[in-house]
Scaffold this motif. Structure first.
Motif, PDB file in Angstrom:
ATOM      1  N   GLN A  53       0.813  -1.200   0.000  1.00 19.76           N
ATOM      2  CA  GLN A  53       0.000   0.000   0.000  1.00 19.76           C
ATOM      3  C   GLN A  53       0.857   1.266   0.000  1.00 19.76           C
ATOM      4  N   ASP A  82     -12.638  -6.270   0.618  1.00 22.39           N
ATOM      5  CA  ASP A  82     -11.888  -6.606  -0.599  1.00 22.39           C
ATOM      6  C   ASP A  82     -12.604  -7.723  -1.344  1.00 22.39           C
ATOM      7  N   THR A  83     -13.068  -7.422  -2.556  1.00 19.18           N
ATOM      8  CA  THR A  83     -13.798  -8.422  -3.345  1.00 19.18           C
ATOM      9  C   THR A  83     -12.871  -9.248  -4.236  1.00 19.18           C
ATOM     10  N   MET A  84     -11.602  -8.885  -4.300  1.00 18.45           N
ATOM     11  CA  MET A  84     -10.677  -9.580  -5.181  1.00 18.45           C
ATOM     12  C   MET A  84      -9.948 -10.726  -4.486  1.00 18.45           C
ATOM     13  N   TYR A 122      -3.882  -6.218  -3.308  1.00 10.73           N
ATOM     14  CA  TYR A 122      -4.958  -6.192  -2.331  1.00 10.73           C
ATOM     15  C   TYR A 122      -5.613  -4.818  -2.276  1.00 10.73           C
ATOM     16  N   GLY A 123      -6.894  -4.836  -1.915  1.00 20.76           N
ATOM     17  CA  GLY A 123      -7.614  -3.598  -1.731  1.00 20.76           C
ATOM     18  C   GLY A 123      -7.201  -2.898  -0.450  1.00 20.76           C
ATOM     19  N   ALA A 124      -7.479  -1.600  -0.386  1.00 22.40           N
ATOM     20  CA  ALA A 124      -7.064  -0.816   0.779  1.00 22.40           C
ATOM     21  C   ALA A 124      -7.866  -1.180   2.017  1.00 22.40           C
ATOM     22  N   THR A 125      -9.081  -1.707   1.832  1.00 23.43           N
ATOM     23  CA  THR A 125      -9.933  -2.079   2.959  1.00 23.43           C
ATOM     24  C   THR A 125     -10.096  -3.599   2.962  1.00 23.43           C
ATOM     25  N   GLN A 153      -7.959 -11.426   2.384  1.00 22.23           N
ATOM     26  CA  GLN A 153      -6.728 -10.989   3.024  1.00 22.23           C
ATOM     27  C   GLN A 153      -6.529 -11.619   4.399  1.00 22.23           C
TER      28      GLN A 153
END
Length: 300
Positions: free
Chosen positions: A152, A166-168, A159-162, A171
């Motif tokens: 980040q 995170d839908t991808m 990865y998403g910031a939240t 984490q």
């Protein structure tokens, strides 16, 4: 007496009879990958449990006197290009390296491909189960660790910031580290399937991967230790498929050959029957020497 003649395999000529159908393998591997991704998505959530487990893992590592993840990260944080290279390795090497490994084995070492594909499937399935029953926040999220989320801060990141939304990716699936597990399998598979004196350099891949996942604060040491133990069990349980050749495909071997024994796909030992004995009744005795008649003195 049975004799054994050792012959080395030709690396340039794979046994195409052991190669499974390409379309079937593509669908199978793609299906396994999709099932794993959907399974990880299903394991999302459990945030409180993931952080509670993370605190327990951190405390256990300190009790075992494992080196701190922060010491490894500190080695890279002195150079921004170096930490960005580590982030790129984490994000871009994991899947492509494993895919290329399987493709090469499929075309060049079909028997090794079959075993490696099975081991990776078992390892990945076991990891998914552990992700479901033991959600774990990575060290970059744990305040007690005091680590930097290098993805980040410096990029790139997958990865998403939240994390909670995170839908991808999930984490909270740090245990075990499939980055390390797949990298070790790639090295082990290539070392077993090749004969070059330089093949041991493939161990650099899992070594660099371990350094990267720890330095980027995506995994704990225990994540790597657990996945290596799981891989060892899978390798022990899934032996190399047999490589016996049918009689019609034997070339350059005497018709009296009884069996062909294969040692792990690396050396072939041909057991040849002793030469057949000629029946006694067919042996023609040597002709007796002709003696001259004795001189009796008659007729003198």
């Amino acid at each position: 007496m049975t004799t054994y003649a050792r012959t080395e395999p030709t690396d340039q000529e794979p046994d195409i009879r052991a190669r499974p159908p390409l379309v079937r393998e593509f669908l199978l591997v793609a299906g396994l990958f999709l099932a794993y991704k959907l399974g990880r998505r299903a394991a999302n959530g459990h945030v409180e449990e993931a952080f509670r487990n993370a605190a327990n893992v951190w405390d256990l590592e300190r009790a075992l006197h494992l080196p701190g993840e922060g010491a490894v990260q500190g080695l890279l944080l002195h150079s921004q290009p170096l930490i960005q290279a580590a982030n790129t390795y984490y994000a871009a090497v994991h899947f492509p390296a494993t895919a290329l490994f399987l493709v090469w084995l499929y075309w060049r070492r079909p028997l090794h491909y079959l075993r490696s594909r099975r081991v990776l499937a078992v390892l990945t399935g076991g990891a998914l189960v552990l992700h479901l029953v033991f959600p774990l926040a990575p060290p970059r999220m744990l305040p007690a660790a005091g680590l930097v989320d290098t993805g980040q801060v410096y990029g790139p990141t997958v990865y998403g910031a939240t994390p909670a939304t995170d839908t991808m990716a999930n984490q909270f699936a740090a245990m075990p580290s499939l980055h390390v597990g797949w990298a070790v399998m790639v090295a082990v598979g290539l070392i077993a399937a090749t004969r070059s004196r330089w093949r041991w350099l493939w161990l650099l891949h899992p070594a660099i991967t371990l350094l990267v996942v720890v330095a980027t604060a995506n995994h704990y040491w225990l994540d790597a230790i657990v996945v290596v133990a799981m891989l060892a069990v899978a390798l022990a349980a899934l032996r190399m498929p047999g490589n016996r050749m049918d009689a019609g495909a034997r070339t350059g071997v005497s018709a009296r050959t009884d069996a062909m024994l294969t040692d792990g796909g690396s050396r072939t030992y041909v057991a040849a029957s002793p030469p057949a004995r000629i029946p006694a009744e067919t042996v023609v005795p040597a002709e007796a020497p002709v003696r001259a008649p004795a001189d009796t003195g008659a007729g003198r």
